[in-house]
Design a protein around this motif. Structure first.
Motif, PDB file in Angstrom:
ATOM      1  N   ASP A 184       0.815  -1.219   0.000  1.00  0.00           N
ATOM      2  CA  ASP A 184       0.000   0.000   0.000  1.00  0.00           C
ATOM      3  C   ASP A 184       0.850   1.272   0.000  1.00  0.00           C
ATOM      4  OD1 ASP A 184      -2.390  -1.484   0.179  1.00  0.00           O
ATOM      5  OD2 ASP A 184      -2.146  -1.674   2.358  1.00  0.00           O
ATOM      6  N   ALA A 185       2.152   1.113  -0.097  1.00  0.00           N
ATOM      7  CA  ALA A 185       3.062   2.233   0.117  1.00  0.00           C
ATOM      8  C   ALA A 185       3.494   2.906  -1.180  1.00  0.00           C
ATOM      9  CB  ALA A 185       4.299   1.755   0.870  1.00  0.00           C
ATOM     10  N   ILE A 186       3.647   4.233  -1.109  1.00  0.00           N
ATOM     11  CA  ILE A 186       4.306   4.996  -2.167  1.00  0.00           C
ATOM     12  C   ILE A 186       5.714   5.306  -1.669  1.00  0.00           C
ATOM     13  CG2 ILE A 186       4.318   7.106  -3.535  1.00  0.00           C
ATOM     14  CD1 ILE A 186       1.326   7.204  -3.344  1.00  0.00           C
ATOM     15  N   ILE A 187       6.690   4.746  -2.342  1.00  0.00           N
ATOM     16  CA  ILE A 187       8.084   4.848  -1.925  1.00  0.00           C
ATOM     17  C   ILE A 187       8.804   5.839  -2.830  1.00  0.00           C
ATOM     18  CG2 ILE A 187      10.236   3.610  -1.521  1.00  0.00           C
ATOM     19  CD1 ILE A 187       7.941   2.765   0.319  1.00  0.00           C
ATOM     20  N   ALA A 188       9.516   6.756  -2.204  1.00  0.00           N
ATOM     21  CA  ALA A 188      10.331   7.708  -2.954  1.00  0.00           C
ATOM     22  C   ALA A 188      11.793   7.300  -2.885  1.00  0.00           C
ATOM     23  CB  ALA A 188      10.153   9.119  -2.395  1.00  0.00           C
ATOM     24  N   MET A 189      12.525   7.604  -3.931  1.00  0.00           N
ATOM     25  CA  MET A 189      13.950   7.344  -3.971  1.00  0.00           C
ATOM     26  C   MET A 189      14.597   8.356  -4.903  1.00  0.00           C
ATOM     27  SD  MET A 189      13.794   3.745  -6.087  1.00  0.00           S
ATOM     28  CE  MET A 189      15.543   3.691  -6.507  1.00  0.00           C
TER      29      MET A 189
END
Length: 336
Positions: free
Chosen positions: A224-229
């Protein structure tokens, strides 16, 4: 304005913060200034400024004053960024062709430096534009500042975080200001001039956006996560980002690369992003955002799970609920 407390108003007048362009930010600061003043007896301006060198616990009044100066400094730099929002000419390539510098970067840093040090001349200051390019020089700079900092206070500043975005006219760039006391970040300000959003935090007092409390997101699984990198300029960091992508993408809702560490950290703090990780960042990229995330209820660590410190270059900031799961995936990818 007639109800403004005497000491903060005197400081604002003395350091020429009550200019036409700063009048609106002053109104936004009024609730914080009034709260700080009402909890402490009034003192002379001189004794108030000198109190930063005292080894005793910092008063709420002083912390609010430090925060107010940081907000004013960040908004002054934000006005400069907005004045050049259409893009800027590259004047120098630092570590490589992807690591850019414009004439506006040092101007913003000079503005922030002068605003802060005019109020707190005994404090030390570390800005990105005063350090040679490259990870080794950046690491050496923060080590040297911490070792030789007589006042105990060190302002850690990125005048324009997201310079490549700034060069191309993308509204994803902003100043980032953190303050460390004896090596521990005690407050942070990230001002997004494009959206007029000012993210602030004082250690132990929560995190705010435009004086409204913020909290990290509630996602409890990577699915369910929006991950930034990042899409970092240095080759070693870039390779680690590429290494992680095929492992992360099948496991998360989506991935975002916004090109500004300050923005991504602030957005984790307010719940727009679930987590943000990066293989190698400088102290000025992370200082302000780290306290925002922790004060918003999240977690900041290195890529091994140890608590992040100002000298650590590998970072992961999250809502806390997906933190271990994210680090496990990164370790499985060979990143950590």
């Amino acid at each position: 304005m007639t109800n403004l407390p005497f000491i903060p108003l005197l400081l604002l007048l003395h350091y020429e913060i009550l200019t036409p362009t700063a009048f609106t930010p002053l109104l936004a600061l009024y609730p914080q200034i009034r709260r700080a003043s009402s909890s402490s007896p009034q003192r002379s301006t001189q004794s108030f400024m000198e109190s930063t060198t005292d080894d005793s616990a910092l008063s709420e009044e002083l912390l609010e004053s430090l925060l107010s100066v940081a907000i004013v400094a960040s908004k002054k730099a934000g006005e400069i960024i907005l004045g050049n929002a259409g893009g800027a000419e590259v004047t120098e390539r630092k570590a490589n062709s992807r690591d850019l510098l414009t004439l506006v970067d040092p101007l913003c840093e000079k503005t922030i430096r002068e605003t802060i040090l005019s109020s707190y001349p005994s404090h030390d200051f570390l800005g990105e534009e005063g350090v040679p390019p490259g990870a080794e020089a950046s690491a050496a700079a923060i080590d040297e500042k911490l070792k030789n900092n007589k006042s105990g206070f060190l302002w850690i500043v990125d005048p324009i975080d997201g310079t490549s975005n700034f060069v191309h006219g993308m509204p994803l760039c902003m100043p980032s200001i953190g303050l460390a006391r004896n090596g521990e970040i005690i407050l942070g300000v990230i001002h997004d001039p494009h959206r007029d959003e000012t993210f602030t935090a004082i250690r132990g007092q929560g995190a705010y956006m435009n004086n409204i409390p913020i909290k990290v997101g509630t996602q409890s699984s990577l699915g369910d996560a929006i991950i930034a990198m990042g899409s970092p300029p240095a080759e070693a960091s870039m390779n680690m980002s590429l290494l992680a992508l095929p492992h992360l993408m099948p496991k998360v809702r989506t991935i975002r690369m916004l090109g500004s560490a300050a923005l991504m950290l602030a957005w984790v703090a307010c719940g727009r992003l679930t987590a943000y990780w990066e293989y190698d960042l400088s102290s000025w990229d992370v200082a302000a955002g780290s306290i925002l995330i922790e004060e918003a209820g999240g977690e900041m660590s290195d890529l091994k799970g140890g608590r992040w410190s100002v000298t650590e270059r590998k970072i992961c900031g999250s809502n806390g609920r997906v933190h271990d799961e994210l680090l496990e995936v990164l370790r499985g990818a060979g990143v950590a």
